[in-house]
Design an enzyme around this catalytic site. Sequence first.
Site, PDB file in Angstrom:
ATOM      1  N   HIS A   1       0.822  -1.202   0.000  1.00  0.00           N
ATOM      2  CA  HIS A   1       0.000   0.000   0.000  1.00  0.00           C
ATOM      3  C   HIS A   1       0.864   1.263   0.000  1.00  0.00           C
ATOM      4  O   HIS A   1       0.643   2.192  -0.766  1.00  0.00           O
ATOM      5  CB  HIS A   1      -0.899  -0.030   1.236  1.00  0.00           C
ATOM      6  CG  HIS A   1      -1.987   0.958   1.193  1.00  0.00           C
ATOM      7  ND1 HIS A   1      -3.172   0.696   0.565  1.00  0.00           N
ATOM      8  CD2 HIS A   1      -2.047   2.222   1.654  1.00  0.00           C
ATOM      9  CE1 HIS A   1      -3.931   1.772   0.661  1.00  0.00           C
ATOM     10  NE2 HIS A   1      -3.272   2.706   1.314  1.00  0.00           N
TER      11      HIS A   1
ATOM     12  N   GLU B   1       7.610 -15.337 -22.174  1.00  0.00           N
ATOM     13  CA  GLU B   1       8.553 -15.200 -21.070  1.00  0.00           C
ATOM     14  C   GLU B   1       9.289 -16.499 -20.762  1.00  0.00           C
ATOM     15  O   GLU B   1      10.047 -16.587 -19.820  1.00  0.00           O
ATOM     16  CB  GLU B   1       7.857 -14.637 -19.821  1.00  0.00           C
ATOM     17  CG  GLU B   1       6.476 -15.195 -19.577  1.00  0.00           C
ATOM     18  CD  GLU B   1       5.674 -14.429 -18.525  1.00  0.00           C
ATOM     19  OE1 GLU B   1       6.240 -13.615 -17.792  1.00  0.00           O
ATOM     20  OE2 GLU B   1       4.457 -14.681 -18.435  1.00  0.00           O
TER      21      GLU B   1
ATOM     22  N   ASP C   1      10.797 -12.274 -16.313  1.00  0.00           N
ATOM     23  CA  ASP C   1      10.823 -13.737 -16.288  1.00  0.00           C
ATOM     24  C   ASP C   1      11.670 -14.292 -17.417  1.00  0.00           C
ATOM     25  O   ASP C   1      12.405 -15.254 -17.229  1.00  0.00           O
ATOM     26  CB  ASP C   1       9.395 -14.297 -16.365  1.00  0.00           C
ATOM     27  CG  ASP C   1       8.762 -14.395 -14.981  1.00  0.00           C
ATOM     28  OD1 ASP C   1       9.522 -14.291 -13.988  1.00  0.00           O
ATOM     29  OD2 ASP C   1       7.546 -14.577 -14.886  1.00  0.00           O
TER      30      ASP C   1
ATOM     31  N   CYS D   1       6.447  -5.621 -21.610  1.00  0.00           N
ATOM     32  CA  CYS D   1       5.835  -5.091 -20.392  1.00  0.00           C
ATOM     33  C   CYS D   1       6.668  -5.398 -19.155  1.00  0.00           C
ATOM     34  O   CYS D   1       6.232  -5.217 -18.040  1.00  0.00           O
ATOM     35  CB  CYS D   1       4.413  -5.626 -20.219  1.00  0.00           C
ATOM     36  SG  CYS D   1       4.346  -7.390 -19.967  1.00  0.00           S
TER      37      CYS D   1
END
Lengths: 117, 608
Positions: B198, B441, B465, B512
């Site tokens: 958070h 990946e 990855d 990404c």
Amino acid sequence: MPVANMLIERRTFAKERGTDLIQSDEESPALTQEFMVANRMGIHARVAAQIVKVASRFNAEVCIAKSDVAANAKSILDVMSLFCPYGSKVFVSARGPDATEALSALAALFQTKFGEP
Amino acid sequence: MINDRSSLTIRGIGAAPGIAIGKAFLLERGQIPVPRYRLFGEQSVAEECKRFEAAVKEAEADLETIKKSIRSEFSDHARLLEVQQMILRDPSIYDESLRYIREERTNAQLAVIKALRKAKELFSGLSNDEYAKSRIADVDAVGDRVVRILAGQSRSDLDHLREGAVIIAHDLSPADAIQLQAGRTLGIVTEIGGSFSHTSIVARSLGIPAVTGAEHAARLIAENDFIIVDGRTGVIIINPGETELEFYANRQDEIQTYLKQISRHSHLPAQTSDGHRVGAEANIEAIEEIVAAKDNGAEGIGLYRTEFFFMNRVELPDEESLYRDYHDLAELMAPSPVTIRTLDLGADKLTSWCPTLEEPNPALGLRSIRLCLHYKEIFKTQLRAMLRASAVAGNIRLMLPLISGMGEIFEARKIFREIQAELTKKRIPFDKNMPFGAMIELPSAVAMADLIAQEVDFFSIGTNDLIQYSIGIDRSNEHVAYLYEPLHPGVLRFIKQTVDAAHDAGIPVAVCGEMAGEPLYVPILLGLKINSFSMNPVALPRVKNLIRRSSMKECCRFVEKVLRMRTASEIEEAVSKMVMKKFPEEFHVFDPNWIGNTPLAAKKKSGS
């Protein structure tokens, strides 16, 4: 579960917590209505705050119960401690001079899903 | 060389980039000594009641002030503060405390603490642990506030932070995190938490530099210590020497000036100087981040991580709540695209629903698409929610993670078609052309890329990855972390192979992974002919700026040269040289010591 049983169990619970419960007596009967929690986040803190705000506008005693646990609808801690996720069934009862108004105000909240998706 | 002997460097996880320099402000919880005494006489009871009431009023007013200062996009949080105000006046706290004072003649502080303890018991029996914990945190936050006021000591509260300081805490509660104000909070250091906690999310959205997971920080750093926080590298320097201070102060200044300057252009399209257009999109994990994504010039969401919704809960989220989430996201981003990645979790994170597995190596275990194809109901629920939400604006793209070969594509496609048929039959609308993409990946997916490309509508390369699986290292393992080399020639060849296969089949390729958000890799990825870059929103202005200043022709020539190189270090050197020459200001501002991926502080430490 029949409402009568529910009220009895609720009383046991409420006594332990020192919360007053709502009992029907001859002078002023308690009104009870069942609702489903229909907003996707359930009764989270902010929704609990809305319930308390509305309930506190009335003189009537107002109480929310889920299975065998009851909560004073004018106490945010009580309401939050019920933990009602999406789909929970709850009973709202009110007793007092403006019980009908209190119940319909709360019904409006539940029916509009507390203004949430 | 460190001149000042008392200087100490510790490391955590870089959670929100930027540099903070300032005095430390230790946020402690539950450390206030509580006096306990009995009240004698009616007079003192009445006075104590008054004292308690005054404290509650003051706490109420404090909350009101914070509430008013909260930025409008956090209005939900403002309502949480309203909840705290109500808790203050709740009979179980307010009336109970007064009762303790009147009936048991306890002093106000102790009375509050007793009432709190009782109030918290209300939540102890709840089945949902997360819910109970956050409600208890709410009660504690309220109690803490009153007790501190009664003790005449309120300085450890965030809202009493009048001058800018770096906040040091074991962890920040959500209530603390929402009180953070960019002006007064220079930086944040917490002992626990990762880059998705958070605190990190709020810090990033406010642009406050933050380091999380800095073990023992609250013990090693004393109140008012002068510290430097580098939210990019995770380095924290306590009582820095003059050299370090000068270095970081200069960098901080440069970063701010530079960022201000480039942010003015972040809404412009990501197009190279010679007219080659690419996509610049954002990776997000919560709908709240849309504001930051749009502010930073995102042209869409290139990766929506859906795991957030599945973690830390007792029951699986139902279709309806997923649908609402995807629906809102699609609506808020429309007409820009939103790429939703199906559940990318390991079995270890799903323990509440599926049996615990004995997995000696979870990274190679039942996770991601494998887990979804194993527990098909979870997958189906998610697909149904996505398809339904796609009817809103027709801007949702579906993306499957960890694809290893054709088998998974066929199986996932089959389920996808079944759900489509089911919705058609029920006359529930959905976007019939919803793009269906695969993440590349795994090395086997690269090898199969030409065939996979025939079956899907787009590729997105998850470089994090891909690097780990192709080099065969776990980058959180400190013994081999040095081998995590994004510019490893093997990795670059894999990316090229993937792009070539995709383009031969006429489909676009996005990246990404973290590589896409690293400005220094912009020329390489452009030269490798990547169609779209998707990254952390805050990285967008810098990456877009570099894309706009690059020439596609030059990048292609550069990559041709790079692909003939033999080692990662050779490539790294070539990239630094190239970037230094082409974008001196970027290079100078952000990473003067970038070569070899070792920031200055780390070098100094190991060299001293």
